[in-house]
Each structure stands twice: as structure tokens, then as C-alpha cells.
Design a protein around this motif. Structure first.
Motif, PDB file in Angstrom:
ATOM      1  N   ARG A  65       0.833  -1.206   0.000  1.00 18.87           N
ATOM      2  CA  ARG A  65       0.000   0.000   0.000  1.00 18.87           C
ATOM      3  C   ARG A  65       0.869   1.258   0.000  1.00 18.87           C
ATOM      4  O   ARG A  65       0.517   2.271  -0.617  1.00 18.87           O
ATOM      5  N   ASN A 128      -2.833  -1.391  15.292  1.00 22.78           N
ATOM      6  CA  ASN A 128      -4.195  -1.320  14.733  1.00 22.78           C
ATOM      7  C   ASN A 128      -4.517   0.089  14.270  1.00 22.78           C
ATOM      8  O   ASN A 128      -5.137   0.284  13.213  1.00 22.78           O
ATOM      9  N   TYR A 131      -2.538   0.723  11.083  1.00 21.75           N
ATOM     10  CA  TYR A 131      -3.083  -0.036   9.964  1.00 21.75           C
ATOM     11  C   TYR A 131      -4.433   0.537   9.534  1.00 21.75           C
ATOM     12  O   TYR A 131      -4.758   0.557   8.339  1.00 21.75           O
ATOM     13  N   SER A 132      -5.224   1.009  10.486  1.00 23.87           N
ATOM     14  CA  SER A 132      -6.510   1.633  10.164  1.00 23.87           C
ATOM     15  C   SER A 132      -6.298   2.903   9.346  1.00 23.87           C
ATOM     16  O   SER A 132      -7.013   3.164   8.374  1.00 23.87           O
ATOM     17  N   THR A 135      -5.259   1.912   5.776  1.00 22.49           N
ATOM     18  CA  THR A 135      -6.319   1.350   4.928  1.00 22.49           C
ATOM     19  C   THR A 135      -7.525   2.271   4.807  1.00 22.49           C
ATOM     20  O   THR A 135      -8.384   2.041   3.960  1.00 22.49           O
ATOM     21  N   GLY A 136      -7.620   3.259   5.676  1.00 21.90           N
ATOM     22  CA  GLY A 136      -8.752   4.169   5.627  1.00 21.90           C
ATOM     23  C   GLY A 136     -10.020   3.627   6.229  1.00 21.90           C
ATOM     24  O   GLY A 136     -11.115   4.132   5.971  1.00 21.90           O
ATOM     25  N   ALA A 137      -9.911   2.562   7.030  1.00 21.70           N
ATOM     26  CA  ALA A 137     -11.075   1.960   7.684  1.00 21.70           C
ATOM     27  C   ALA A 137     -10.620   1.350   9.010  1.00 21.70           C
ATOM     28  O   ALA A 137      -9.444   1.016   9.183  1.00 21.70           O
ATOM     29  N   ALA A 138     -11.571   1.221   9.942  1.00 22.17           N
ATOM     30  CA  ALA A 138     -11.244   0.650  11.249  1.00 22.17           C
ATOM     31  C   ALA A 138     -10.802  -0.799  11.095  1.00 22.17           C
ATOM     32  O   ALA A 138     -11.466  -1.584  10.418  1.00 22.17           O
ATOM     33  N   GLN A 139      -9.672  -1.152  11.713  1.00 22.07           N
ATOM     34  CA  GLN A 139      -9.116  -2.501  11.611  1.00 22.07           C
ATOM     35  C   GLN A 139      -8.848  -3.061  13.011  1.00 22.07           C
ATOM     36  O   GLN A 139      -8.526  -2.312  13.934  1.00 22.07           O
TER      37      GLN A 139
END
Length: 242
Positions: A65, A128, A131-132, A135-139
Motif C-alpha cells: 500500500r 491497529n 493499519y486503520s 487502509t482508511g477503515a477501522a481494523q
């Protein structure tokens, strides 16, 4: 629908199916744990295939990414082509628990495991969050059981509890044994209390969450413990379900 719900049970009862699988392979695991070198060889394989490869795959995804290196497909292909399943799942925790219980841990070993546990607790939310953001989203990937962070947390807590228990009085140890005997019942009963005692989202959200969440955990755990202890007093039935 009724049959499906009966077989699946509540969401947390997946553990019973997993436990049944453990019991099926216990005769095999006994052969593995009978010899110390074989036990640690099994755990070494677990470090590579159960924790190392999935973490490497996640790292590769992050690097792809950021810099588009194309590493993730390579790691994924290697993981799939290897088709190594012997140590996957929760079995490494099962064997590691036995190994740490049977081994007389030195002070140095205990400190190392506790330090790794602290590192796991600190790194999980940090990784976390990173990584969130990436990725642009809750992980919640780094809260998964097959991550090194969770393995370190588990081993650290186990080593710490073992060291503390060894220094307790005989009376305190008896109390711990009695509480531990109720732990399975606590696990079975806690969603009943959680679902009914925490109906309002505001209890675990907002500015006071750092106080309300620990309070809810304490109340649910204490309530489930009392319920389990009461169930254990029921003749015949108690010791089988609680």
C-alpha cells in the motif's frame, strides 16, 4: 431456523466446538508433549506458520500500500502452496500452556515473558491504529489470535500469574483454585449478563468510557462468577455445566 440456532447456540459457544476438536487430538498431543525437545519443535513450527507467516503477509500488504512493491501476492502464494496445517488454529496455545506450566521458569525467563506481554499490550492498539490509518477503515487485525502481539500477551499474563501464584499463601491458592473451578461457567454465562446489563450504548461510549468500560467488565465478571458458583451447587448438573 430452530435447529440451526440450537446447533450454533449463542455467538460465544463456538468455543465448545473448538474444545471438542482439542479433545479429539489430545492423544496425539500427549505424544508430542511427552518429549521436551519435540514439544519445543512443535512450538517452533507454530511460531513460523501460525504467527510468522500471517504477520509477514500483513506486513507485505502494508508495504504494498505504501510503495506498491507487489510482495503480498508472493507471500500469499507461498502460504497457500505450502498447505501446512499441523500447527494452525488454537493448538499452539494449548501446547504452549502445557509447556509453560510444566517448565520451571527462571526469574529471567519470567521477566522476558512479562516484558513481551507488556510489549504486546502496547503494540496491539498502536499497530491497529496505524493499519486503520493506512487502509482508511477501522481494523482489528492485530487483536487476532494468530498475531504475535496476542501470543506475547497470553504468554506474559500466564508467566506473571504463575510467578505470583507461587508466592501466595496456601489459603490464597485455595481461593484461586475455587475461583478457577468456576471459570468455565463464567465464560458460558457472561453474555447473558452483558446483553442485559449493558443495553445502553452510552455506558461504553463517550468521555467517560475509560471509567464505564472497566466498571461494566467488573460487574459482568463478578455477576457471572456468582452465577457460576451458584450453579455448581446444583447436584449432578452443576459440575457439568459450570
Amino acid at each position: 431456523m430452530f435447529v440451526t440456532q440450537l446447533l450454533r447456540g449463542h455467538y460465544h459457544l463456538w468455543y465448545l466446538y473448538m474444545l471438542a476438536g482439542f479433545y479429539l487430538i489430545v492423544p496425539i498431543l500427549r505424544r508430542i508433549t511427552r518429549e521436551g525437545r519435540l514439544t519445543w519443535y512443535f512450538l517452533a513450527l507454530s511460531m513460523v506458520f501460525t504467527f510468522g507467516v500471517p504477520d509477514l503477509a500483513l506486513l507485505a500488504q502494508g508495504l504494498d500500500r505504501a510503495w506498491n512493491l507487489g510482495l503480498a501476492p508472493i507471500v500469499t502464494d507461498v502460504q497457500q502452496y505450502t498447505m501446512f496445517f499441523l500447527t494452525l488454529g488454537f493448538v499452539p496455545y494449548f501446547v504452549l500452556g502445557y509447556a509453560l506450566h510444566a517448565r520451571r521458569l527462571s526469574r529471567r525467563e519470567t521477566l522476558i515473558l512479562c516484558a513481551l506481554g507488556v510489549a504486546g499490550f502496547v503494540l496491539s492498539p498502536m499497530l491497529n491504529a496505524r493499519y486503520s490509518a493506512l487502509t482508511g477503515a477501522a481494523q482489528v487485525e492485530f487483536f487476532a489470535y494468530h498475531r504475535f502481539c496476542v501470543l506475547f500477551q497470553t504468554a506474559g499474563v500466564f508467566a506473571f500469574a504463575k510467578a505470583v501464584a507461587a508466592r501466595l499463601s496456601a489459603r490464597a491458592q485455595r481461593v484461586i483454585v475455587r475461583v478457577a473451578a468456576c471459570s468455565f461457567g463464567v465464560y458460558l454465562a457472561h453474555p447473558l449478563l452483558l446483553d442485559n446489563l449493558v443495553p445502553a450504548a452510552w455506558l461504553t461510549c463517550g468521555a467517560w468510557a475509560y471509567l464505564t468500560i472497566p466498571a461494566v467488565i467488573l460487574l459482568v465478571a463478578l455477576g457471572a462468577l456468582i452465577l457460576s458458583a451458584l450453579l455448581r451447587r446444583v447436584p449432578w448438573l452443576g459440575k457439568r455445566i459450570a
